[in-house]
Design an enzyme around this catalytic site. Structure first.
Site, PDB file in Angstrom:
ATOM      1  N   SER A  49       0.997 -36.809   6.426  1.00 50.49           N
ATOM      2  CA  SER A  49       1.721 -37.883   5.751  1.00 50.49           C
ATOM      3  C   SER A  49       3.184 -37.915   6.199  1.00 50.49           C
ATOM      4  CB  SER A  49       1.579 -37.720   4.237  1.00 50.49           C
ATOM      5  OG  SER A  49       1.987 -38.881   3.548  1.00 50.49           O
ATOM      6  N   ASP A 201      -5.441 -40.353   3.267  1.00 45.26           N
ATOM      7  CA  ASP A 201      -4.355 -39.372   3.344  1.00 45.26           C
ATOM      8  C   ASP A 201      -4.877 -37.980   3.704  1.00 45.26           C
ATOM      9  OD1 ASP A 201      -2.271 -37.411   2.366  1.00 45.26           O
ATOM     10  OD2 ASP A 201      -1.266 -39.286   1.820  1.00 45.26           O
TER      11      ASP A 201
END
Length: 372
Positions: A49, A201
């Site tokens: 991320s 994610d």
């Protein structure tokens, strides 16, 4: 001796960079200080991320102009994030600015965003799949540099939606889509498809993944830059607090599993039960943002104000300077992060307060939060 009075001895290390939205500016500060100091040679970086974004920005700049190029590239990236954030409808209220609070929880637009993200999917609301960060990554990072860098390898994690397993993308596979997949929160953005497979994610499967360091590098020291606290000494009671803590626990679960594996192998080697095998372990080190993020709500992870990003950057720099002062000599010799303590189910003495060194304490006093 260098001009700053420190020994010019260099040591090699891997970096593990957690995700956490705007809190990734703390990691920017850590990297900025490490690059400026110059005593740590970076072998590989594993990022998720915001950690993935920091990683590719650093390597792009490194190829352009070494450590100074990497520092400039990171600055340019986060400044571009702040410029894009000016157009967000979610901003601090006038009272938050007046009170010196970085939180967005009292912003009506944040409340609406939080509510609608629980009632509707991005396939209902974000039909055009808009993601301002994609534009920033496209504009600020030259992925040809990331692919061809021979000095620093980058590994980025994303979670396969179909299997629930983490996939680690190697340097030659990295693209803007891979970075956005690593940062794809499923309640906000549509899954990012890569080769026909949807990804979310990377924090669900590795925040960040440590196992690439066993197979892709001979370096046995790993510095974790941790911006998601494992431990909080308060019971969440509001709906937002409960959701925030659930997310922290979820995104730390994979990291704790890898901690267990590393500690298990370490104990077996210490007992002489792995002699003659190829098993190896990592000497773990950590720079933690716990002292600063414990007073920040999860809403601040989408606060992209330049003053806030600079605030986190300054504290990250101070935390890295404390780490170098206290633990540089241990690198290559012994771990400075006690994994057995991290994995203990018991309530332990307050480690956070002990972890605040002089540089960080001074920075937290000097950099008044709230800005405006």
């Amino acid at each position: 001796m260098g001009s700053n009075g420190k020994s010019r001895e260099t040591k090699t290390i891997n970096l593990a960079l957690q995700g956490g939205g705007s809190h990734g500016a703390f990691t920017w500060g850590v990297l900025d200080a490490l690059l400026e100091d110059g005593r740590l040679k970076i072998d590989s970086i594993s990022g998720t991320s915001a950690g993935a974004m920091n990683a590719v920005a650093l390597v792009d700049g490194w190829v352009r102009d070494g450590a100074e190029g990497a520092r400039q590239s990171l600055y340019d990236f986060w400044f571009a994030v702040s410029k894009k954030g000016r157009f967000s409808p979610i901003q601090r209220t006038a009272l938050d600015v007046l009170w010196g609070s970085w939180n967005l929880e009292f912003s009506p637009s944040y409340r609406a965003y939080n509510l609608f993200s629980r009632m509707f999917s991005p396939y209902d609301l974000n039909l055009l799949d808009l993601n301002p960060l994609r534009d920033v990554v496209d504009a600020e990072v030259d992925f040809d540099h990331v692919h061809t860098c021979s000095d620093i390898k980058v590994f980025i994690s994303a979670t396969n939606v179909w299997t629930g397993k983490v996939r680690v993308f190697r340097p030659e596979e990295l693209t803007p889509d891979v970075v956005m997949a690593s940062a794809c929160l499923p309640t906000v953005f549509k899954a990012v498809e890569i080769e026909g497979i949807p990804y979310w994610d990377g924090g669900f499967g590795g925040n960040p993944a440590l196992f690439p360091f066993f197979y892709e590098t001979d370096t046995e020291d790993c510095l974790l830059v941790q911006i998601n606290p494992i431990e909080r000494r308060a019971t969440p009671k509001t709906a937002l607090e409960i959701q925030d803590r659930m997310n922290e626990i979820t995104f730390n679960a994979a990291l704790l599993r890898e901690f267990r594996a590393i500690e298990f192998v370490r104990r077996l080697k210490e007992d002489g039960r792995l002699e003659g095998t190829s098993y190896r372990t990592l000497r773990m080190h950590r720079v933690s943002a716990d002292a600063v993020v414990e007073d920040l709500s999860a809403s601040t992870k989408i606060n992209a104000e330049w003053d806030f990003l600079q605030y986190l950057h300054g504290i990250g720099r101070a935390a890295a300077q404390d780490f170098l002062d206290e633990h540089f000599n241990a690198i290559g010799e012994k771990a400075t992060l006690d994994l057995s303590e991290e994995l203990s189910p018991d309530i332990l003495p307050d480690r956070r307060r002990k972890s605040i060194g002089g540089h960080m304490r001074e920075a937290m006093t000097r950099l008044r939060p709230g800005g405006g």
